[in-house]
Enzyme design. Structure first.
Site, PDB file in Angstrom:
ATOM      1  N   ASN A  14       3.453   5.337 -10.082  1.00 28.97           N
ATOM      2  CA  ASN A  14       1.985   5.287 -11.117  1.00 28.97           C
ATOM      3  C   ASN A  14       0.658   5.023 -10.091  1.00 28.97           C
ATOM      4  O   ASN A  14      -0.175   5.458 -10.744  1.00 28.97           O
ATOM      5  CB  ASN A  14       2.160   4.067 -11.936  1.00 28.97           C
ATOM      6  CG  ASN A  14       0.899   3.765 -12.842  1.00 28.97           C
ATOM      7  OD1 ASN A  14       0.388   4.393 -13.728  1.00 28.97           O
ATOM      8  ND2 ASN A  14       0.405   2.533 -12.283  1.00 28.97           N
ATOM      9  N   ASP A  54      -7.030   4.424 -21.966  1.00 30.74           N
ATOM     10  CA  ASP A  54      -8.112   2.922 -22.140  1.00 30.74           C
ATOM     11  C   ASP A  54      -7.540   2.170 -21.226  1.00 30.74           C
ATOM     12  O   ASP A  54      -6.955   1.004 -21.416  1.00 30.74           O
ATOM     13  CB  ASP A  54      -7.942   2.678 -23.572  1.00 30.74           C
ATOM     14  CG  ASP A  54      -8.823   1.607 -23.835  1.00 30.74           C
ATOM     15  OD1 ASP A  54      -9.904   1.425 -22.798  1.00 30.74           O
ATOM     16  OD2 ASP A  54      -8.701   1.043 -24.894  1.00 30.74           O
ATOM     17  N   ASP A  83       0.923  -1.168   0.023  1.00 29.79           N
ATOM     18  CA  ASP A  83      -0.070   0.079  -0.009  1.00 29.79           C
ATOM     19  C   ASP A  83       0.911   1.405  -0.022  1.00 29.79           C
ATOM     20  O   ASP A  83       1.807   1.416   0.930  1.00 29.79           O
ATOM     21  CB  ASP A  83      -0.922   0.033   1.199  1.00 29.79           C
ATOM     22  CG  ASP A  83      -1.932   1.069   1.203  1.00 29.79           C
ATOM     23  OD1 ASP A  83      -1.784   2.065   0.395  1.00 29.79           O
ATOM     24  OD2 ASP A  83      -2.955   0.923   2.087  1.00 29.79           O
ATOM     25  N   LYS A 131      -2.680  15.562  -8.358  1.00 29.43           N
ATOM     26  CA  LYS A 131      -2.185  15.586  -9.792  1.00 29.43           C
ATOM     27  C   LYS A 131      -1.108  16.918 -10.120  1.00 29.43           C
ATOM     28  O   LYS A 131      -0.068  16.643 -10.540  1.00 29.43           O
ATOM     29  CB  LYS A 131      -2.808  15.168 -11.039  1.00 29.43           C
ATOM     30  CG  LYS A 131      -3.376  13.958 -10.943  1.00 29.43           C
ATOM     31  CD  LYS A 131      -2.813  12.893 -10.945  1.00 29.43           C
ATOM     32  CE  LYS A 131      -3.132  11.555 -11.238  1.00 29.43           C
ATOM     33  NZ  LYS A 131      -2.251  10.420 -11.171  1.00 29.43           N
ATOM     34  N   TYR A 155      -8.233  14.997  -6.660  1.00 33.75           N
ATOM     35  CA  TYR A 155      -7.566  14.283  -7.942  1.00 33.75           C
ATOM     36  C   TYR A 155      -6.568  15.397  -8.674  1.00 33.75           C
ATOM     37  O   TYR A 155      -5.534  15.321  -8.830  1.00 33.75           O
ATOM     38  CB  TYR A 155      -8.693  13.588  -8.836  1.00 33.75           C
ATOM     39  CG  TYR A 155      -7.746  12.876  -9.977  1.00 33.75           C
ATOM     40  CD1 TYR A 155      -7.494  11.699  -9.805  1.00 33.75           C
ATOM     41  CD2 TYR A 155      -7.747  13.673 -11.094  1.00 33.75           C
ATOM     42  CE1 TYR A 155      -6.956  11.255 -10.859  1.00 33.75           C
ATOM     43  CE2 TYR A 155      -7.034  12.912 -12.265  1.00 33.75           C
ATOM     44  CZ  TYR A 155      -6.694  11.847 -12.024  1.00 33.75           C
ATOM     45  OH  TYR A 155      -5.979  10.942 -13.180  1.00 33.75           O
TER      46      TYR A 155
END
Length: 272
Positions: free
Chosen positions: A103, A203, A76, A173, A169
């Site tokens: 990532n 995708d 984690d 970022k 979010y």
């Protein structure tokens, strides 16, 4: 063209599926051995299914099919000790570390207050932990290296809705750009390069699920998506195309590239 990353070792978080898997397979194809970690569990505020142990096992097979070696562990990124232990297992096997791909990330859009906390913890603090556990080994080796932080087009533009999870979010970022620029300066003396990559929609299962698709529909209905979309005529990008950019950044072809926020976004940010 040979295997430009032969003999190198890459530490990749969020590697069970999606972009993380694409990075693992591409870098392995280029000759790197891989230390792969993923939570392989659910986070309550995230409305879509996260990666599983079976997904991570599939990544292991795909990497091994390239001829590379891989150590895969559940960890984690919010828990520095857990992440450090997973990295150490890979170091015990491979004996070195050259590349870090931070990532791991979540998109708890429409999740309310819990979404804010969780997305900051995973997408920002988790990236800090990833760098923090990896850097001492890279410095001690004295051989330089490359760190890539996977941000988003939402890390360069005010993309999102008024929901706390979406705001978190975009904030997280954007925060990665600050981390990247500071670490690029701090680590330059050790010949360790630090860059960030900023895709538009990719995708992957993080996008291709009913919850995120409904969130996008709601954004359009509320007028929050005005001017959204990519400039080039493509709605979502294949994960392999992001992996191609990452593979270049970590290679010797980009040996003097550091401190760069690289959009791989089909012109999304430029359009705004």
């Amino acid at each position: 063209m040979g295997r430009p990353l032969a003999g190198r070792v890459a530490f990749i978080t969020g590697a069970a599926r999606g972009q993380g898997r694409a990075y693992a397979v591409r870098l392995a194809t280029d000759g790197a051995n891989v230390i792969a970690v993923d939570l392989c569990d659910q986070i309550a505020s995230v409305p879509y299914p996260l990666g599983t142990a079976d997904d991570l096992a599939a990544t292991v097979k795909l990497v091994e099919d390239t001829g590379a070696r891989i150590v895969a562990k559940r960890a984690d990124v919010r828990d520095r000790a857990s992440l450090s232990a997973a990295l150490q297992a890979g170091l015990n096997e491979f004996g070195r570390l050259d590349i870090v791909i931070a990532n791991a990330g979540i998109a708890p859009m429409q999740a309310g207050g819990d979404g804010w906390r969780d997305v900051i913890d995973v997408n920002l603090t988790g990236v800090y932990h990833t760098i923090d556990v990896a850097v001492p080994t890279m410095i001690e080796q004295g051989a330089g290296g490359s760190i890539v932080l996977i941000s988003s087009a939402a890390g360069l533009a005010g993309i999102g809705s008024a929901d706390a999870g979406s705001i978190g979010y975009t904030a997280a970022k954007h925060g990665l750009v600050g981390l990247m620029r500071l670490y690029a300066n701090l680590l330059a003396q050790h010949n360790i390069r630090v860059n960030s990559v900023h895709p538009s929609g990719v995708d992957t299962p993080m996008i291709n699920n009913e919850f995120i698709q409904q969130w996008l529909v709601d954004m359009v209905a509320q007028g929050a998506a005005a001017g959204a979309g990519n400039a080039l005529p493509v709605q979502v990008l294949p994960a392999d195309d992001i992996a191609n950019a990452v593979a270049w950044l970590v290679s010797d072809q980009a040996r003097y590239v550091t401190g760069v926020a690289l959009p791989v976004d089909a012109g999304c940010v430029n359009k705004r």
